[in-house]
Design an enzyme around this catalytic site. Sequence first.
Site, PDB file in Angstrom:
ATOM      1  N   TYR A   1       0.686  -1.185  -0.008  1.00 14.05           N
ATOM      2  CA  TYR A   1      -0.031   0.023  -0.007  1.00 14.05           C
ATOM      3  C   TYR A   1       0.958   1.197   0.021  1.00 14.05           C
ATOM      4  CZ  TYR A   1      -4.240  -2.594   0.466  1.00 14.05           C
ATOM      5  OH  TYR A   1      -5.181  -3.751   0.404  1.00 14.05           O
TER       6      TYR A   1
ATOM      7  N   ASP B   1       1.247 -12.041   0.633  1.00 14.27           N
ATOM      8  CA  ASP B   1       0.202 -13.030   1.004  1.00 14.27           C
ATOM      9  C   ASP B   1       0.293 -14.392   1.015  1.00 14.27           C
ATOM     10  OD1 ASP B   1      -1.590 -10.729   1.160  1.00 14.27           O
ATOM     11  OD2 ASP B   1      -2.533 -10.771  -0.675  1.00 14.27           O
TER      12      ASP B   1
ATOM     13  N   TYR C   1      -9.563  -9.288   0.501  1.00  7.65           N
ATOM     14  CA  TYR C   1      -9.527  -9.383  -1.017  1.00  7.65           C
ATOM     15  C   TYR C   1      -9.853 -10.862  -1.067  1.00  7.65           C
ATOM     16  CZ  TYR C   1      -8.006  -5.250  -3.593  1.00  7.65           C
ATOM     17  OH  TYR C   1      -8.084  -4.008  -4.266  1.00  7.65           O
TER      18      TYR C   1
ATOM     19  N   HIS D   1      -2.559   1.157  -4.189  1.00 14.89           N
ATOM     20  CA  HIS D   1      -1.831  -0.148  -3.969  1.00 14.89           C
ATOM     21  C   HIS D   1      -1.607  -0.765  -5.069  1.00 14.89           C
ATOM     22  CE1 HIS D   1      -6.079  -1.348  -3.645  1.00 14.89           C
ATOM     23  NE2 HIS D   1      -5.575  -2.438  -3.918  1.00 14.89           N
TER      24      HIS D   1
ATOM     25  N   HIS E   1      -0.830  -4.905  -6.769  1.00  9.23           N
ATOM     26  CA  HIS E   1      -1.000  -6.463  -6.903  1.00  9.23           C
ATOM     27  C   HIS E   1       0.127  -7.045  -7.627  1.00  9.23           C
ATOM     28  CE1 HIS E   1      -4.912  -6.520  -4.246  1.00  9.23           C
ATOM     29  NE2 HIS E   1      -5.169  -5.434  -5.076  1.00  9.23           N
TER      30      HIS E   1
ATOM     31  N   HIS F   1      -3.614  -0.507  -8.379  1.00 13.06           N
ATOM     32  CA  HIS F   1      -4.700  -0.423  -8.429  1.00 13.06           C
ATOM     33  C   HIS F   1      -4.937   1.166  -7.744  1.00 13.06           C
ATOM     34  CE1 HIS F   1      -8.812  -2.226  -6.536  1.00 13.06           C
ATOM     35  NE2 HIS F   1      -8.967  -1.182  -7.306  1.00 13.06           N
TER      36      HIS F   1
END
Length: 677
Positions: free
Chosen positions: A307, A321, A409, A464, A466, A625
């Site tokens: 982020y 993650d 998410y 942020h 991904h 994003h």
Amino acid sequence: MAHSLKIPFFLFSTLSIIPLSHQLEQHPLDSLTAKEFIRVQAIVNQSHPTSTTNLTFQYIGLNEPDKQAVLSWLKNHPTTTPPPRQAFVVARINHQTHELIIDLSRDDTVSDRIHHGFGYPSLTFQEQIDADQLVSNHAPFLAALNKRGLKAEKVVCGSFTVGWFGETKQNGRVVKIMCYYLDGTVNLYMRPIEAITVTVDLEAMKIIHFQDRLVVPVPKAAGTDYRESKQKPPFGPELKGITVVQPDGPSFTIDGSRVRWANWDFHLSFDARVGPIVSLASIYDTEKQEFRRVMYRGFVSELFVPYMDLTEEWYYRTFFDAGEYGYGLCAVPLEPLRDCPANAVYMGAFVAAQNGMPIEMPNVFCIFERNAGDVMWRHTETMIPPDLITEVRPDMSLVVRMVSTVGNYDYINDWEFKQIGSIKVTVGLTGLLEVRGSKYTHKDQIDEEVYGTLLAENTLGTYHDHFITYHLDLDVDGEPNSFVKSKLQTVKVTDQTSPRKSYWKVVSETAKTESDAKIKLGPDSAEVLVVNPNKRTNMGNFVGYRLIPGSVASPLMTDDDYPQIRAAFTEYNVWVTPYNKSEKWAGGVYTDQSRGDDTLATWTSRNRRIENKDIVLWYTLGFHHVPYQEDFPLMPTISTGFELRPANFFEYNPVLKVKGPNNVRGPNCSVSSSGLN
């Protein structure tokens, strides 16, 4: 990212495939079974009898057999015995990280090594829940809620990993707790309680720091609940139902973990860290009358989600993650007719609690045939009057799906197998944004950097990224492969040989070492191929597969920024390494508070030779994003992916002779109206 404390018990997990049918012999790449989890737990406990109160299982998974042993078994099966079954275990024992290999064929410990380097193992659900619950009895926290006029019984909290920001001394296993307010909605992520920092020592399981920095308005509950039963008029237009029917049943078969469909044959397994693993993917060549291997093993290796908010309670939110939370660990049961169509078949899994004991969880995967009305190939010929020749073949494919809900998410993971020989990999992002509470109620009020978009009153959607990195061990018609990168080059015509002034040609280069193969994809890139330099088509071309990227994104953080040091494997979209069984997790084995000293980027610094070797292709796709109001209060799915597509693998179009299925064949689908012989 973090999970709230209200998590069902069945999710305390590592997962293992539950076969749909009885399998006489276990495949060497099968996930661990429930009985094997129990044996692993017993063996580890027996080897540390005085540590039972200070022993937790952070990860249990298959210790993948040596590749050559698996291939030898496949070649000689069923006359030879499979390689020994082993488990790889990461456990915290007496506040130290142990890395164990357990031999299940002999019920003993092959190795037990203490990790003394940087980084810690992934979190378990149980320790996250225990940490989250500490705040409910913490007097300063309750006072902070009272100051804000919030009811303690309506508060839900989650554990966040803290990253690394240049500290020379290790911080110990700590998390920071972020809390949210329900009271009128289940969409807790839209109601953050900002500016409160609670730090928990996971080993002592106690709060070691508390700070209440300032009071920020908690966003309103109104309009945030996403449940269908809570929606009020006006509603969107209602569509009529579409029924998926296969009157003759599915065209695929599942034998244990082996899946066969059309011209494809592959093995499907599950891992707590990475989720679905597709192995031994081979395609049947009708001309050669044999199966030819395409990929030995493919899976999500890591997800990096940083982020861009630099405020005190946000700067450390740079999540890995898979390595920190477990991408497979966060898999959720799929909803029939919602997550998957009516013709789907489901496969379940076992989960191991923090104490190592297995718990069953259903519907982790769904497998279904897709007919979305797309066309596999067609042509209408009008140049042979009076005949009109039309030939059309519908596009049918097989999809393997898993959904991983990592905190806010939801990631929808599809591995799609197509008759043309392609493997199409897609990831869809949906769920809830991570938003920051704010004093602002209108954009015109903002006079500072807020690191995001004002989505609703007091609600900032934080910018942020991904980045999802895939491990793709391609074995194109055999193990020795080479990596070829090609560019389209403009050539000017300087003589009078043509009225044209220019054309383009393909300039190809075969990478000899790892440094040659690193690629940042962009407008100048053309073709990325893995070829078998020892196999040629009848025309003399090397057989191969090419990578067709989807959306391309590269990190915008500087190389010396600490999160980017840890995630240096995202610097390039494409990497190629020689096969090494231990190099499978791009962020390293111990990602929590890692320092970037054990990643894909550091492995490749050895610059090993990769030409005509058993090689692994690593591909990173990404999103930058920027949230928009349409992402509030819940985000519609946005998808990207890539395709592995044959490149001179076949002598000609492999689906030239494919017929449409019986229930769709007819004058509007597969037609020959020429009248020609």
